[in-house]
Design an enzyme around this catalytic site. Structure first.
Site, short mmCIF file in Angstrom:
data_model
loop_
_atom_site.label_atom_id
_atom_site.label_comp_id
_atom_site.label_asym_id
_atom_site.label_seq_id
_atom_site.Cartn_x
_atom_site.Cartn_y
_atom_site.Cartn_z
N SER A 120 -7.01 8.47 -10.94
CA SER A 120 -7.79 8.64 -9.79
C SER A 120 -7.23 10.44 -9.56
O SER A 120 -5.85 10.69 -10.07
CB SER A 120 -5.73 8.51 -8.98
OG SER A 120 -5.94 8.98 -8.18
N HIS A 171 -11.10 6.67 -10.03
CA HIS A 171 -10.63 6.47 -8.98
C HIS A 171 -11.03 7.77 -8.06
O HIS A 171 -10.74 8.87 -7.76
CB HIS A 171 -9.33 5.76 -8.93
CG HIS A 171 -8.93 5.07 -7.40
ND1 HIS A 171 -9.59 3.90 -7.37
CD2 HIS A 171 -9.04 5.78 -6.55
CE1 HIS A 171 -8.69 3.78 -6.00
NE2 HIS A 171 -8.29 4.54 -5.89
N ASP A 198 -10.36 8.78 -4.35
CA ASP A 198 -9.33 8.83 -3.08
C ASP A 198 -10.12 10.05 -1.58
O ASP A 198 -9.98 10.80 -2.18
CB ASP A 198 -7.97 9.35 -3.04
CG ASP A 198 -7.53 8.13 -4.19
OD1 ASP A 198 -7.79 6.50 -3.76
OD2 ASP A 198 -6.71 8.57 -5.21
N MET A 234 -9.30 11.48 1.86
CA MET A 234 -8.51 10.92 2.78
C MET A 234 -9.64 11.82 4.03
O MET A 234 -9.27 12.89 3.72
CB MET A 234 -7.20 11.31 2.85
CG MET A 234 -6.65 10.56 1.30
SD MET A 234 -5.70 11.51 1.09
CE MET A 234 -4.61 9.95 -0.17
N HIS A 275 -12.46 4.72 -3.17
CA HIS A 275 -11.44 4.61 -1.85
C HIS A 275 -11.93 5.27 -0.88
O HIS A 275 -11.17 6.42 -1.12
CB HIS A 275 -10.41 4.74 -3.04
CG HIS A 275 -9.48 3.71 -1.87
ND1 HIS A 275 -7.95 3.96 -1.97
CD2 HIS A 275 -8.83 3.30 -1.27
CE1 HIS A 275 -7.08 3.55 -1.13
NE2 HIS A 275 -7.71 2.74 -0.47
N MET A 325 -10.60 6.11 2.48
CA MET A 325 -9.35 6.14 3.37
C MET A 325 -9.44 7.06 4.28
O MET A 325 -8.75 7.91 4.83
CB MET A 325 -7.39 6.75 2.36
CG MET A 325 -7.25 5.96 1.24
SD MET A 325 -5.70 6.53 0.51
CE MET A 325 -6.29 6.62 -1.09
N MET A 354 -2.61 -1.54 -2.15
CA MET A 354 -2.00 -0.65 -2.28
C MET A 354 0.07 -0.78 -2.54
O MET A 354 0.03 -1.74 -1.57
CB MET A 354 -1.97 0.06 -0.63
CG MET A 354 -2.94 0.70 -0.36
SD MET A 354 -4.25 1.87 -1.21
CE MET A 354 -2.87 3.14 -1.53
N ASP A 366 -3.26 -0.23 -6.56
CA ASP A 366 -3.15 1.51 -6.52
C ASP A 366 -1.76 2.04 -5.30
O ASP A 366 -1.57 1.16 -4.92
CB ASP A 366 -4.17 1.94 -5.54
CG ASP A 366 -4.66 3.30 -5.04
OD1 ASP A 366 -3.70 4.11 -6.06
OD2 ASP A 366 -5.70 3.66 -4.96
#
Length: 217
Positions: free
Chosen positions: A7, A31, A33, A35, A64, A66, A139, A177
């Protein structure tokens, strides 16, 4: 042997090129993330970082989301080169969205579609999507911050989801994750994990390449 997806959230952003090299030369997936500070209590990075990584990424990008209203941003991430895109079931609950429609939207671009859940969401809620989703993100920490401690109960969720997929006679790809490290990667692989996301254990180490090798087992 599981796929390893470091990540970039845990990387040194002043030396992001070095983190990219680690993934390109040693791992299987990037990966990423994303957010928004609304669905999760933190803000990470957005299009600009993905756009910078994409041209030099030799491994597929696993995005991913979020964020709230993931459906608004899927096309943009596809255009940036994402090979996999997951969104949180909680985002659908929050705004009355249909997860099947978002899975359809992602898959319509020829991209793999995944659904993610936090540790407090019963794994049974994923069962209706086994027939549709390409993968599931369990998660093993609460989404929002890196460096958290792995939640052991995740192992039971992995086994339960695999068992239900077998009962339905369908394949099931599981990505875990959060808090993943060489100390628990063997247990996760044995439980049936297909993709291991590791951030701090890789990028905060003195030898990221060695950690990736240990994660593979």
């Amino acid at each position: 042997m599981p796929l390893i997806a470091p990540s970039l959230l845990a990387a040194d952003f002043l030396r992001l090129d070095k983190a990219v090299e680690v993934v390109n030369n040693n791992a299987d997936l990037f990966h990423l993330d994303i957010m928004d500070g609304t669905l999760v209590p933190n803000i990470s990075f957005g299009f600009s970082v993905v756009e910078a990584v994409a041209p030099v990424a030799k491994k597929p990008m696993d995005v991913h989301l979020m964020i709230v209203h993931p459906e608004k941003y899927i096309e943009k991430f596809v255009n940036l080169g994402a090979s996999m895109i997951s969104f949180h079931l909680r985002a659908c609950d929050r705004d009355g969205l249909n997860p099947f429609e978002i899975l359809d939207q992602i898959q319509s671009y020829g991209v793999k579609a995944g659904i993610a859940i936090n540790p407090d969401v019963p794994v049974e809620r994923l069962y209706p999507f086994i027939q549709k989703a390409d993968y599931f993100v369990l998660m093993s920490v609460y989404a929002g911050f890196g460096g958290q401690k792995f939640i052991p109960e995740t192992l039971d969720k992995i086994k339960a989801l695999k068992a239900e997929a077998e009962r339905q006679g369908l394949p099931c790809c599981i990505e875990v994750d959060g808090g993943v490290s060489p100390s628990n990667s063997g247990m996760l692989t044995e439980a049936g994990v297909d993709i291991l996301v590791a951030g701090s254990s890789v990028f905060k180490s003195d030898n990221p390449a060695e950690v990736v090798s240990l994660l593979k087992g």
